[in-house]
Design a protein around this motif. Structure first.
Motif, PDB file in Angstrom:
ATOM      1  N   ARG A  89       0.891  -1.286  -0.006  1.00 26.25           N
ATOM      2  CA  ARG A  89      -0.060  -0.039  -0.002  1.00 26.25           C
ATOM      3  C   ARG A  89       0.769   1.241   0.232  1.00 26.25           C
ATOM      4  N   GLY A  90       0.459   2.308  -0.918  1.00 24.63           N
ATOM      5  CA  GLY A  90       1.368   3.475  -0.705  1.00 24.63           C
ATOM      6  C   GLY A  90       2.544   3.515  -1.754  1.00 24.63           C
ATOM      7  N   THR A  91       2.747   2.547  -2.277  1.00 25.24           N
ATOM      8  CA  THR A  91       3.972   2.366  -3.160  1.00 25.24           C
ATOM      9  C   THR A  91       3.480   2.301  -4.886  1.00 25.24           C
ATOM     10  N   VAL A  92       4.186   2.837  -5.763  1.00 23.91           N
ATOM     11  CA  VAL A  92       3.684   2.705  -7.180  1.00 23.91           C
ATOM     12  C   VAL A  92       4.779   2.259  -7.829  1.00 23.91           C
ATOM     13  N   ASP A  93       4.984   1.196  -8.732  1.00 20.18           N
ATOM     14  CA  ASP A  93       5.908   1.166  -9.413  1.00 20.18           C
ATOM     15  C   ASP A  93       6.176   2.126 -10.424  1.00 20.18           C
ATOM     16  N   LEU A  94       7.474   2.295 -10.955  1.00 19.97           N
ATOM     17  CA  LEU A  94       8.117   3.288 -11.903  1.00 19.97           C
ATOM     18  C   LEU A  94       7.331   3.426 -13.023  1.00 19.97           C
ATOM     19  N   PRO A  95       6.974   2.161 -13.759  1.00 20.28           N
ATOM     20  CA  PRO A  95       6.185   2.482 -15.061  1.00 20.28           C
ATOM     21  C   PRO A  95       4.804   2.860 -14.779  1.00 20.28           C
ATOM     22  N   GLU A 111       2.970   6.275 -16.412  1.00 20.57           N
ATOM     23  CA  GLU A 111       1.604   6.524 -17.085  1.00 20.57           C
ATOM     24  C   GLU A 111       0.719   7.296 -16.435  1.00 20.57           C
ATOM     25  N   LEU A 112       0.783   7.375 -14.902  1.00 21.67           N
ATOM     26  CA  LEU A 112      -0.144   8.463 -14.351  1.00 21.67           C
ATOM     27  C   LEU A 112       0.185   9.676 -14.523  1.00 21.67           C
ATOM     28  N   ARG A 131      -1.834  12.583 -16.443  1.00 24.03           N
ATOM     29  CA  ARG A 131      -2.180  13.688 -15.645  1.00 24.03           C
ATOM     30  C   ARG A 131      -1.900  15.018 -16.712  1.00 24.03           C
ATOM     31  N   LYS A 132      -0.780  14.879 -17.269  1.00 24.12           N
ATOM     32  CA  LYS A 132      -0.533  15.661 -18.445  1.00 24.12           C
ATOM     33  C   LYS A 132      -1.529  15.878 -19.521  1.00 24.12           C
ATOM     34  N   VAL A 133      -1.990  14.898 -20.019  1.00 17.82           N
ATOM     35  CA  VAL A 133      -3.048  14.928 -20.998  1.00 17.82           C
ATOM     36  C   VAL A 133      -4.389  15.419 -20.546  1.00 17.82           C
ATOM     37  N   ILE A 134      -4.827  15.361 -19.449  1.00 18.22           N
ATOM     38  CA  ILE A 134      -5.831  15.845 -18.929  1.00 18.22           C
ATOM     39  C   ILE A 134      -5.710  17.187 -18.676  1.00 18.22           C
ATOM     40  N   ALA A 135      -4.746  17.684 -18.200  1.00 20.82           N
ATOM     41  CA  ALA A 135      -4.592  19.021 -17.999  1.00 20.82           C
ATOM     42  C   ALA A 135      -4.508  19.871 -19.352  1.00 20.82           C
ATOM     43  N   GLU A 136      -3.959  19.097 -20.433  1.00 17.63           N
ATOM     44  CA  GLU A 136      -4.105  20.088 -21.819  1.00 17.63           C
ATOM     45  C   GLU A 136      -5.476  19.881 -22.147  1.00 17.63           C
ATOM     46  N   LEU A 137      -6.405  18.803 -21.999  1.00 17.43           N
ATOM     47  CA  LEU A 137      -7.481  18.748 -22.598  1.00 17.43           C
ATOM     48  C   LEU A 137      -8.735  19.301 -21.531  1.00 17.43           C
ATOM     49  N   ALA A 138      -8.408  19.672 -20.302  1.00 19.09           N
ATOM     50  CA  ALA A 138      -9.317  20.208 -19.495  1.00 19.09           C
ATOM     51  C   ALA A 138      -9.733  21.629 -19.953  1.00 19.09           C
ATOM     52  N   PRO A 139     -10.808  22.097 -20.016  1.00 18.66           N
ATOM     53  CA  PRO A 139     -10.976  23.439 -20.282  1.00 18.66           C
ATOM     54  C   PRO A 139     -10.703  24.268 -19.092  1.00 18.66           C
TER      55      PRO A 139
END
Length: 105
Positions: free
Chosen positions: A5-11, A15-16, A20-28
């Motif tokens: 719990r609380g750890t995320v693999d590097l790949p 991806e996350l 986030r970057k794609v959502i930030a670009e598409l969000a109005p």
């Protein structure tokens, strides 16, 4: 593969970050909200003008799109069908038959 719990693999973290970057670009943003409302007003005005120019003609959604030079793909026509429904409920349009819309006389 087990993750604690609380750890995320590097790949997965990469991806996350990409998501986030794609959502930030598409969000109005606040500035684009005015543009969207202007585009909506322009689309409504084009629809209303088409019915005012041809008051006796009953249009199907696809015919209206072709007449106005709009896209005839399903998502665009669903939006127009919704707009026509709203104009019908407001009393500007009538439905002389299923899927047909005409200026209220």
């Amino acid at each position: 593969m087990r993750r604690s719990r609380g750890t995320v693999d590097l790949p997965v973290a990469a991806e996350l970050a990409t998501a986030r970057k794609v959502i930030a670009e598409l969000a109005p943003t606040g500035d684009e909200g005015d543009l969207d409302s202007h585009e909506q007003a322009t689309a409504y005005q084009a629809i209303v003008n088409a019915f005012k120019q041809h008051p006796g003609r009953a249009f199907r959604v696809r015919e209206l799109h072709e007449f106005l030079g709009m896209l005839t793909d399903d998502p665009a026509m669903y939006v127009t069908r919704s707009r026509l429904g709203r104009l019908t409920r407001q009393g500007f349009l009538a439905q002389p038959g299923r899927g047909r819309y005409q200026k209220q006389t």
